[in-house]
Design a protein around this motif. Structure first.
Motif, PDB file in Angstrom:
ATOM      1  N   UNK A   1      39.244  38.051  32.470  1.00 28.40           N
ATOM      2  CA  UNK A   1      39.127  39.276  33.263  1.00 28.40           C
ATOM      3  C   UNK A   1      40.403  39.671  33.963  1.00 28.40           C
TER       4      UNK A   1
ATOM      5  N   UNK B   1      43.672  42.161  34.463  1.00 28.18           N
ATOM      6  CA  UNK B   1      43.779  43.620  34.282  1.00 28.18           C
ATOM      7  C   UNK B   1      44.210  44.006  32.878  1.00 28.18           C
TER       8      UNK B   1
ATOM      9  N   UNK C   1      37.382  39.020  48.694  1.00 31.73           N
ATOM     10  CA  UNK C   1      35.967  39.378  48.721  1.00 31.73           C
ATOM     11  C   UNK C   1      35.653  40.650  47.966  1.00 31.73           C
TER      12      UNK C   1
ATOM     13  N   UNK D   1      37.328  44.325  45.669  1.00 29.56           N
ATOM     14  CA  UNK D   1      38.436  44.837  44.864  1.00 29.56           C
ATOM     15  C   UNK D   1      39.522  45.513  45.684  1.00 29.56           C
ATOM     16  N   UNK D   2      39.144  46.129  46.802  1.00 26.33           N
ATOM     17  CA  UNK D   2      40.161  46.863  47.570  1.00 26.33           C
ATOM     18  C   UNK D   2      41.171  45.918  48.197  1.00 26.33           C
TER      19      UNK D   2
ATOM     20  N   UNK E   1      45.805  38.975  37.909  1.00 30.45           N
ATOM     21  CA  UNK E   1      44.583  39.083  38.697  1.00 30.45           C
ATOM     22  C   UNK E   1      43.397  38.767  37.799  1.00 30.45           C
ATOM     23  N   UNK E   2      42.297  38.366  38.415  1.00 28.33           N
ATOM     24  CA  UNK E   2      41.093  38.002  37.666  1.00 28.33           C
ATOM     25  C   UNK E   2      39.907  38.622  38.381  1.00 28.33           C
ATOM     26  N   UNK E   3      39.217  39.513  37.682  1.00 31.75           N
ATOM     27  CA  UNK E   3      38.157  40.273  38.349  1.00 31.75           C
ATOM     28  C   UNK E   3      36.903  40.319  37.487  1.00 31.75           C
ATOM     29  N   UNK E   4      35.738  40.455  38.115  1.00 32.15           N
ATOM     30  CA  UNK E   4      34.495  40.552  37.329  1.00 32.15           C
ATOM     31  C   UNK E   4      34.268  41.940  36.751  1.00 32.15           C
ATOM     32  N   UNK E   5      35.061  42.915  37.146  1.00 33.23           N
ATOM     33  CA  UNK E   5      34.923  44.252  36.563  1.00 33.23           C
ATOM     34  C   UNK E   5      36.289  44.909  36.578  1.00 33.23           C
ATOM     35  N   UNK E   6      36.506  45.882  35.702  1.00 34.67           N
ATOM     36  CA  UNK E   6      37.814  46.533  35.690  1.00 34.67           C
ATOM     37  C   UNK E   6      38.057  47.267  37.001  1.00 34.67           C
TER      38      UNK E   6
ATOM     39  N   UNK F   1      44.694  48.410  39.131  1.00 35.85           N
ATOM     40  CA  UNK F   1      45.152  47.025  39.261  1.00 35.85           C
ATOM     41  C   UNK F   1      46.160  46.676  38.177  1.00 35.85           C
ATOM     42  N   UNK F   2      45.939  47.188  36.970  1.00 38.07           N
ATOM     43  CA  UNK F   2      46.860  46.879  35.872  1.00 38.07           C
ATOM     44  C   UNK F   2      48.264  47.339  36.221  1.00 38.07           C
TER      45      UNK F   2
ATOM     46  N   UNK G   1      31.491  37.681  41.467  1.00 34.94           N
ATOM     47  CA  UNK G   1      31.582  38.555  42.639  1.00 34.94           C
ATOM     48  C   UNK G   1      32.842  38.335  43.475  1.00 34.94           C
ATOM     49  N   UNK G   2      33.804  37.572  42.965  1.00 38.23           N
ATOM     50  CA  UNK G   2      35.036  37.375  43.717  1.00 38.23           C
ATOM     51  C   UNK G   2      36.224  37.894  42.909  1.00 38.23           C
ATOM     52  N   UNK G   3      37.313  38.141  43.609  1.00 36.22           N
ATOM     53  CA  UNK G   3      38.481  38.758  42.996  1.00 36.22           C
ATOM     54  C   UNK G   3      39.684  37.877  43.281  1.00 36.22           C
TER      55      UNK G   3
END
Lengths: 456, 182
Positions: free
Chosen positions: A194, A196, B18, B20-21, B40-45, B49-50, B147-149
């Protein structure tokens, strides 16, 4: 009441991590029916096509009816989902995956029928063009060969379209599960992290797939229709067949999608995800397709009647008021007279209403395919060659088996993959909360973080 | 915080956020601070961020175009070669190179080529499958799909200094900063 991201994870992973005895019972029952159907096919392959009801002059019976029918059902998914994605319809999120799954399985089932229909099914690979010791090639000028390429492209494309957005969800299951599940989903998720970059490329690939899959879906059923329209058979040799088949396919596809969603909602307790809104919106689409379908049937009948070609009129009258008339008017009732008022009146366009309409449409569209094929073949140009068709138990068993097979595959899939795309749902919530917080200056933000209750 | 006593090389420092912002703000600050090698590693785009971690655009569309052209040319030759060169056969008096009849298969194979290149191009450019990756060793990293970023500054970054970078990251509203070993 809106769900929190953690609640979504919990609700949608529950079917994967917990299985009730009822599920095993249902799967065993469906699998038994499928096994019986395979046995019937084995019997037919061993004894020859004579055990089916296919006789001169009707050589295309239930098998080709089911072929066209299932390929039509497959237009539920990829096409609807791709269009909704490209139109960025926000209500699509819980619906897309349920729909794409239908495509993959209905298409696999549909593509089996031409092989079942072969006298020597083990020679089906002759359709593949490769340099062989036989020194002959498929005839590339034949729509039957085009079918082979179109259906396989559509199948491969649909599998890709379905699998791409599953990748992050498999990663989620990998991180949530333990034991053998962790290993299996770890393998399936391919090490998704995941980042970016990964997200950006994944979304780009999904967008491209959505664009390229739409013309394929349209071409598939157009080419299926050319199997008929390119033959000089009364009422087949018609320019209307391409759009007529595609419209019918989307029509039956939406109906199948509504039925599948209703089953998922009931059996997986997804009442908070598949809401009346989704059934209402799909009901409106179904209404539009019902009108379009009726127009096409009317146009087809009108031009035949006005043309007044004797061989075509023989087929025309046998469906309007002859031997096939009961089936024809049942079809009109199922596809138009019953669903039209249910779907047009807002008060009736409820979940129950759309399910009733969809059941009728699925049955009606099956009859439509049957009525395209059999009356024309049994009333070709010269009356000495007229005949009739009656399916035997072999064909009926195989047909019932495909319906059970569809339900079985769907049930197994819903056990292995979250049937609603979790990350897309969360993304939807996030986007909505962004808009809301802009309106309210920072209040009403979506709360990520926190702990879930469900552990494994 | 006690430093790791083991002698394994360091992959980088990872911070957990906690929402995305906070992550996006942190990525922007890290970029302003001069850090370039981060991920970065996120559960949703997460939108933007890219760009924040220094990714301009994907070349995937070009790959898909190449795939589509390969499918198109290959698909046409697949029909031209048998019908015109390998085994010319007069079917219904039609010309051997009856190209209008070859269009459907050419079209399907164009799409097939594009689709396959889109999927496998995406996987290849993303380096998937990745059987092993150091960040999977990070504590609580399994939350990155839930749920974490996470933001990771890699040790390869020229400006990376264990103590200074850790201090910088701790001041970023992160819940926790931890070391990731290779």
């Amino acid at each position: 009441m809106e769900k929190s991201p953690n609640q979504i994870t919990e609700d949608l992973l529950r079917p994967l991590l917990r299985t009730s005895p009822k599920y095993y019972f249902a799967v065993a029952l469906l699998a038994a029916v499928v096994v019986v159907a395979f046995a019937a096919f084995g019997y037919q392959a061993y004894s020859g096509l004579g055990v089916s009801g296919l006789r001169r002059p009707v050589f295309w019976g239930f098998y080709i009816t089911n072929f066209v029918f299932w390929i039509g059902i497959s237009h539920a998914g990829t096409l609807i989902s791709a269009i909704l994605r490209l139109a960025n319809a926000t209500w699509r999120r819980p619906v897309t995956r349920c729909a794409e799954v239908i495509t993959v399985f209905a298409l696999s089932i549909g593509a089996m029928f031409p092989v079942i229909h072969l006298g020597r099914p083990w020679l089906a690979f002759w359709l593949i063009p490769y340099p062989s010791e036989r020194q002959i090639w498929p005839n590339f000028r034949s729509p039957l060969v085009w079918d082979f390429f179109a259906i396989n492209t559509y199948l491969i494309g649909s599998v890709a379209f379905l699998t791409l957005p599953i990748l992050p969800d498999w990663a989620l299951v990998r991180d949530k599960a333990s034991g053998w599940r962790k290993r299996v989903y770890g393998f399936l998720s391919l090490g998704w992290r995941g980042t970016p970059r990964q997200w950006s490329r994944l979304e780009s690939a999904m967008h491209i797939m959505a664009i390229v899959i739409i013309p394929v879906a349209v071409s598939v059923h157009t080419i299926v229709s050319w199997d008929f329209a390119m033959a000089p058979v009364p009422m087949w040799h018609s320019t209307i067949f391409g759009p007529y088949f595609v419209a019918g396919a989307i029509f039956s596809g939406i109906a199948a999608l509504i039925l599948a969603m209703a089953c998922l909602r009931k059996f997986l307790h997804l009442e908070d995800y598949l809401k009346p809104l989704h059934f209402d919106n799909l009901g409106k689409l179904l209404l539009m397709m019902s009108l379009l379908w009726f127009y096409f049937v009317f146009a087809e009948r009108l031009t035949t009647w006005y043309g007044n070609e004797p061989s075509e009129m023989a087929v025309f009258w046998t469906t309007q008021q002859g031997a096939y008339a009961p089936l024809f008017w049942t079809m009109v009732f199922c596809n138009f007279l019953l669903p039209f008022p249910i779907l047009a009146i807002k008060r009736l366009r409820t979940i129950t209403g759309t399910v009733i309409a969809s059941t009728a449409v699925v049955a009606g569209m099956w009859l439509e395919r049957f009525l395209i094929i059999v009356p024309s073949l049994s009333h070709k140009f010269l009356p000495y060659n007229w005949g009739t068709y009656r399916p035997t138990w072999v064909e009926i068993t195989i047909m019932v088996g495909t319906f059970a097979g569809m339900a079985l595959l769907y049930a197994l899939f819903a056990k292995a993959v979250p049937i609603i795309s979790i990350w897309e749902l969360k993304l939807g919530l996030h986007e909505k909360s962004e808009v809301r917080s802009q309106e309210t200056e920072g209040r009403g933000k979506l709360a990520f973080g926190g702990q879930e209750k469900l552990e494994t | 915080m006690k430093l790791s006593t083991k002698k394994r090389p360091l992959y980088g420092l990872i911070a957990e956020f906690d929402n995305p912002d906070d992550l996006l703000a942190a990525a922007h600050r890290a970029h302003a601070e001069g850090y370039r090698r981060m991920d970065a590693f996120t559960p949703l785009p997460v939108e933007g961020l890219a760009e924040a971690v220094g990714f301009v655009s994907t070349r995937l569309p070009l790959v898909v175009l190449i795939g589509g052209l390969c499918g198109c040319i290959g698909g046409f030759l697949l029909q031209y070669y048998p019908n015109v060169m390998d085994y010319p056969l007069n079917i219904g008096g039609k010309p051997l190179d009856s190209w209008p009849a070859f269009i459907p298969v050419t079209f399907e194979l164009t799409i097939l080529g594009a689709a396959l290149f889109a999927v496998f191009g995406m996987l290849a450019m993303n380096g998937l499958p990745t059987p092993y990756h150091p960040v999977f060793n990070a504590p609580r990293f399994e939350l990155a799909s839930r749920n974490r970023f996470f933001l990771c500054i890699k040790a390869r970054d020229p400006r990376f200094d264990l103590e200074k970078t850790r201090q910088f990251m701790t001041g970023l509203k992160a819940r926790e900063v931890s070391e990731v070993e290779v």
